[in-house]
Design an enzyme around this catalytic site. Structure first.
Site, PDB file in Angstrom:
ATOM      1  N   LYS A 157       1.026  -1.515  -0.433  1.00 26.29           N
ATOM      2  CA  LYS A 157       0.094  -0.364  -0.079  1.00 26.29           C
ATOM      3  C   LYS A 157       0.439   0.890  -0.118  1.00 26.29           C
ATOM      4  O   LYS A 157       0.507   2.036  -0.639  1.00 26.29           O
ATOM      5  CB  LYS A 157      -0.785   0.068   1.214  1.00 26.29           C
ATOM      6  N   ASP A 205      -9.798   3.614   1.364  1.00 26.70           N
ATOM      7  CA  ASP A 205      -9.677   2.696   3.156  1.00 26.70           C
ATOM      8  C   ASP A 205     -10.221   3.536   3.977  1.00 26.70           C
ATOM      9  O   ASP A 205     -10.557   3.691   5.053  1.00 26.70           O
ATOM     10  CB  ASP A 205      -7.823   1.813   3.778  1.00 26.70           C
TER      11      ASP A 205
END
Length: 289
Positions: free
Chosen positions: A70, A106
């Protein structure tokens, strides 16, 4: 719809990912909307030197990223959305007209999940366990919810300090140990565990009994059917939440980036209920951070 030479391919990239329900979730949405696409899991334990180039070379239409990619992926993409730019982490990449666009679902996904729970965060102090991509997203989501201060706990206190400084957040970098946690626990309105599964024993060692009676607890490890402290805190009257709501909402937002269409959340909930893992993933190495 039977895949063909024109079927668009989307993927989850990370390690470990065999336990992930994301393929079942996205493929259920593709079928429901009659979209000629397929979503697969591609295990990649090592860093990808140039993720953007790799996606173009493989002809992938888009991917979701998880541990350990990420944060590392962000510099290798053509453009980032504001959430990805803000937290320096990407969990969704879309290929459009030969360009790779990075998003972070997210952050808004966790915002949606937190909005489903009975806690008011504005003006309070909260804590995040971890300093990786998920922890960065959690800290940004809390900041957007109006919290006054965010303490970041990590095995490497210097890494936690670096994340706070990079994100320009009000808060402290704290050691991930029982003594340090106990000293500050009573001040928290919410604790979010964003550490990966390998750090489970460290989370279990934290004295949750030191928390204020109204403090909530969120564990983002959706695969864990008995997250550390969750059952005990719930039994004592603390508001709690597992990682499934965030998983659902971030996936739905990623699906919108992939297709331009909003998926059926109820179908997503039913799909997740049937496909959540019954055993933890196989973690290698020690705790991240």
């Amino acid at each position: 719809m039977i895949p063909s030479g024109r079927t668009r391919v989307f993927a989850l990239i990370g390690h470990p990912i065999a336990h992930s329900p994301s393929p079942a979730l996205h493929n259920a949405w593709f079928r429901a909307l009659d979209i000629d696409a397929v979503y697969v899991a591609l295990p990649a334990p090592r860093a990808l030197d140039n993720l953007g180039r790799t996606l173009l070379d493989l002809g992938l239409a888009g991917v979701n990223l998880t541990l350990p990619h990420k944060v590392a992926a962000a510099p290798h993409l053509d453009a980032l959305d504001p959430s990805a730019e803000a937290c320096g982490a990407v969990n969704t990449v879309v290929v459009r007209e030969g360009r790779t666009l990075g998003f972070n679902t997210d952050v808004p996904g966790l915002q949606c999940a937190l909005a489903e729970a009975p806690w008011s965060l504005q003006g309070h102090t909260c804590a995040v366990l971890g300093a990786g991509g998920a922890a960065r997203a959690a800290a940004i989501a809390l900041h957007r919810a109006g919290v006054a201060s965010i303490d970041l706990y990590n095995r490497s206190q210097s890494r936690a300090r670096r994340v706070i400084d990079e994100l320009k957040l009000p808060g402290e970098a704290c050691p991930l140990d029982p003594v340090g946690f106990a000293q500050r626990a009573a001040t928290y309105r919410l604790v979010i565990n964003a550490l990966p599964g390998a750090a489970r024993s460290r989370v279990s060692s934290l004295p949750a009994e030191s928390l204020h009676p109204s403090c909530g607890w969120v564990d983002l490890n959706y695969w864990d059917d008995a997250p550390p402290h969750l059952d005990v805190l719930r039994a004592a009257g603390h508001p709690t939440q597992r990682g499934t709501p965030m998983l659902l909402h971030q996936a739905a937002l990623a699906f919108e980036h992939f297709t331009g269409l909003a998926p059926d959340l109820d179908l997503g909930r039913r799909t997740l209920a049937r496909n959540l893992p019954t055993s933890p993933p196989s973690w290698h190495g020690g705790p991240q951070g």
